[in-house]
Design an enzyme around this catalytic site. Sequence first.
Site, PDB file in Angstrom:
ATOM      1  CE  LYS A 115      -4.526  -1.442   1.472  1.00  0.00           C
ATOM      2  NZ  LYS A 115      -5.677  -1.230   2.357  1.00  0.00           N
ATOM      3  CE  LYS A 197      -5.841  -8.281  -2.279  1.00  0.00           C
ATOM      4  NZ  LYS A 197      -6.064  -7.765  -0.926  1.00  0.00           N
ATOM      5  CE  LYS A 200     -13.198  -4.278  -0.060  1.00  0.00           C
ATOM      6  NZ  LYS A 200     -12.324  -4.063   1.070  1.00  0.00           N
TER       7      LYS A 200
HETATM    8  P1  TYM Z   1     -10.651  -6.410   3.089  1.00  0.00           P
HETATM    9  O1  TYM Z   1     -11.754  -5.423   3.236  1.00  0.00           O
HETATM   10  O2  TYM Z   1      -9.536  -6.083   2.155  1.00  0.00           O
HETATM   11  O3  TYM Z   1     -11.236  -7.806   2.648  1.00  0.00           O
HETATM   12  C1  TYM Z   1     -12.305  -8.419   3.343  1.00  0.00           C
HETATM   13  C2  TYM Z   1     -12.115  -9.929   3.364  1.00  0.00           C
HETATM   14  O4  TYM Z   1     -12.023 -10.415   2.016  1.00  0.00           O
HETATM   15  C3  TYM Z   1     -10.839 -11.199   1.863  1.00  0.00           C
HETATM   16  N1  TYM Z   1     -10.329 -11.015   0.493  1.00  0.00           N
HETATM   17  C4  TYM Z   1     -10.117 -12.008  -0.371  1.00  0.00           C
HETATM   18  N2  TYM Z   1     -10.262 -13.335  -0.286  1.00  0.00           N
HETATM   19  C5  TYM Z   1      -9.956 -14.068  -1.373  1.00  0.00           C
HETATM   20  N3  TYM Z   1      -9.510 -13.543  -2.543  1.00  0.00           N
HETATM   21  C6  TYM Z   1      -9.339 -12.216  -2.680  1.00  0.00           C
HETATM   22  N4  TYM Z   1      -8.917 -11.709  -3.835  1.00  0.00           N
HETATM   23  C7  TYM Z   1      -9.646 -11.384  -1.562  1.00  0.00           C
HETATM   24  N5  TYM Z   1      -9.600 -10.042  -1.364  1.00  0.00           N
HETATM   25  C8  TYM Z   1     -10.014  -9.841  -0.091  1.00  0.00           C
HETATM   26  C9  TYM Z   1      -9.877 -10.664   2.906  1.00  0.00           C
HETATM   27  O5  TYM Z   1      -8.882 -11.604   3.232  1.00  0.00           O
HETATM   28  C10 TYM Z   1     -10.789 -10.344   4.051  1.00  0.00           C
HETATM   29  O6  TYM Z   1     -11.032 -11.495   4.833  1.00  0.00           O
HETATM   30  N6  TYM Z   1      -7.926  -5.660   7.236  1.00  0.00           N
HETATM   31  C11 TYM Z   1      -9.083  -6.346   6.694  1.00  0.00           C
HETATM   32  C12 TYM Z   1     -10.355  -5.968   7.384  1.00  0.00           C
HETATM   33  C13 TYM Z   1     -10.310  -6.163   8.859  1.00  0.00           C
HETATM   34  C14 TYM Z   1     -10.424  -7.393   9.561  1.00  0.00           C
HETATM   35  C15 TYM Z   1     -10.367  -7.053  10.926  1.00  0.00           C
HETATM   36  C16 TYM Z   1     -10.562  -8.713   9.138  1.00  0.00           C
HETATM   37  C17 TYM Z   1     -10.194  -5.171   9.787  1.00  0.00           C
HETATM   38  N7  TYM Z   1     -10.229  -5.701  11.033  1.00  0.00           N
HETATM   39  C18 TYM Z   1     -10.424  -8.034  11.914  1.00  0.00           C
HETATM   40  C19 TYM Z   1     -10.616  -9.690  10.133  1.00  0.00           C
HETATM   41  C20 TYM Z   1     -10.554  -9.363  11.503  1.00  0.00           C
HETATM   42  C21 TYM Z   1      -9.219  -5.983   5.215  1.00  0.00           C
HETATM   43  O7  TYM Z   1      -8.693  -5.001   4.759  1.00  0.00           O
HETATM   44  O8  TYM Z   1     -10.061  -6.788   4.515  1.00  0.00           O
END
Ligand code: TYM
Length: 332
Positions: A115, A197, A200
């Site tokens: 990032k 990957k 979003k």
């Molecule tokens: P975020 O918002 O980027 O993504 C949300 C969830 O989606 C999963 N994910 C994926 N899984 C498979 N293939 C992909 N291409 C893919 N892109 C995203 C992520 O692994 C995630 O589970 N930091 C976290 C949010 C967060 C969080 C937490 C998660 C904040 N606090 C506490 C668990 C526990 C994040 O940015 O996810």
Amino acid sequence: MLDEKKVSFSGVQPSGNLTLGNYLGAIRNFPEFSEKYKCFYCVVDEHAVTVRQDPAELRRRTYETLAVYIACGLDPEKNTLYIQSHVPAHAELAWILDCYTMFGELSRMTQFKDKSAKHADNINAGLFTYPVLMAADILLYQSDVVPIGVDQKQHVELARNIADRFNQQFPGTFTVPEPVIPHTGSRIMSLQDPLKKMSKSDENENAVVRILDDRDAVIRKFRRAVTDSGSEIRASVDKPGITNLITIYSCVTGRSQADIEREFDGRGYGEFKQAVGEACADLLAPVQARYRELLADKAYLESVMKNGAGEAAYYARKTLSKVRRKIGFVNL
Ligand code: TYM
């Protein structure tokens, strides 16, 4: 553990339109925890502001992400669904945990490196300490399990290290959480660059299938997906494009890779891509229909937010006051 049930916690950032990766890697798996676990699923708006957001869009996406949670099968009666910034204990605990996290540990986070390369003009302190806020999210609820995609594994491991370090000085403070990563679908790749990957924030819309894309868009994006040389439908390391499509098809249909390879043996990429696109569109259609109904009822979404925040705050307060007492803050 809170009460008698074990605890599941996870979060999604309202930082863009959610993708098929978010769905298959994480959100789709959340409801199965609802029976066995006390579940907290959070829309993590505080995480989202580590990169610049348009305020009106962030607000809109916060509602939308909550609506997606419910549309994906999370019943607000059985799960605590809430918005992170409605529960100030997250930010409070994060500050304390900052003091139990090493600079070197945060410097090794691969997502920080990615990032900060991507947002070179805005490498703010929040981007750096982001994993500590995530640790606070998880530890605040004494979470036993954290369902996530593989890209978040390093952050959950850091949360475990922080919990261990804190528990060493103050035994019995935090439950040490386990990441739960699905066998298939934990890393869905970009349709335009299968070595990256699916994200979003990808600028190329053809690279990303969104949970809310209409049927035609889903099918068109799969039809345009980059595939590899050759024509065989077979998963292997030298065929990342077709391997990604096989993974997606396997997740969506519940069929094994071998079974899929057998069915499409001797058939071309074009036919396979069409089948994957149609299967995905079919899977997403009921989610989208429910989502549209929910989004039309803002008052309902706000009532879910309010109840969820009240309930989350109740549990969060218990942990926070324990932490405050242990480290020597005066509780009035
Ligand atoms: P975020 O918002 O980027 O993504 C949300 C969830 O989606 C999963 N994910 C994926 N899984 C498979 N293939 C992909 N291409 C893919 N892109 C995203 C992520 O692994 C995630 O589970 N930091 C976290 C949010 C967060 C969080 C937490 C998660 C904040 N606090 C506490 C668990 C526990 C994040 O940015 O996810």
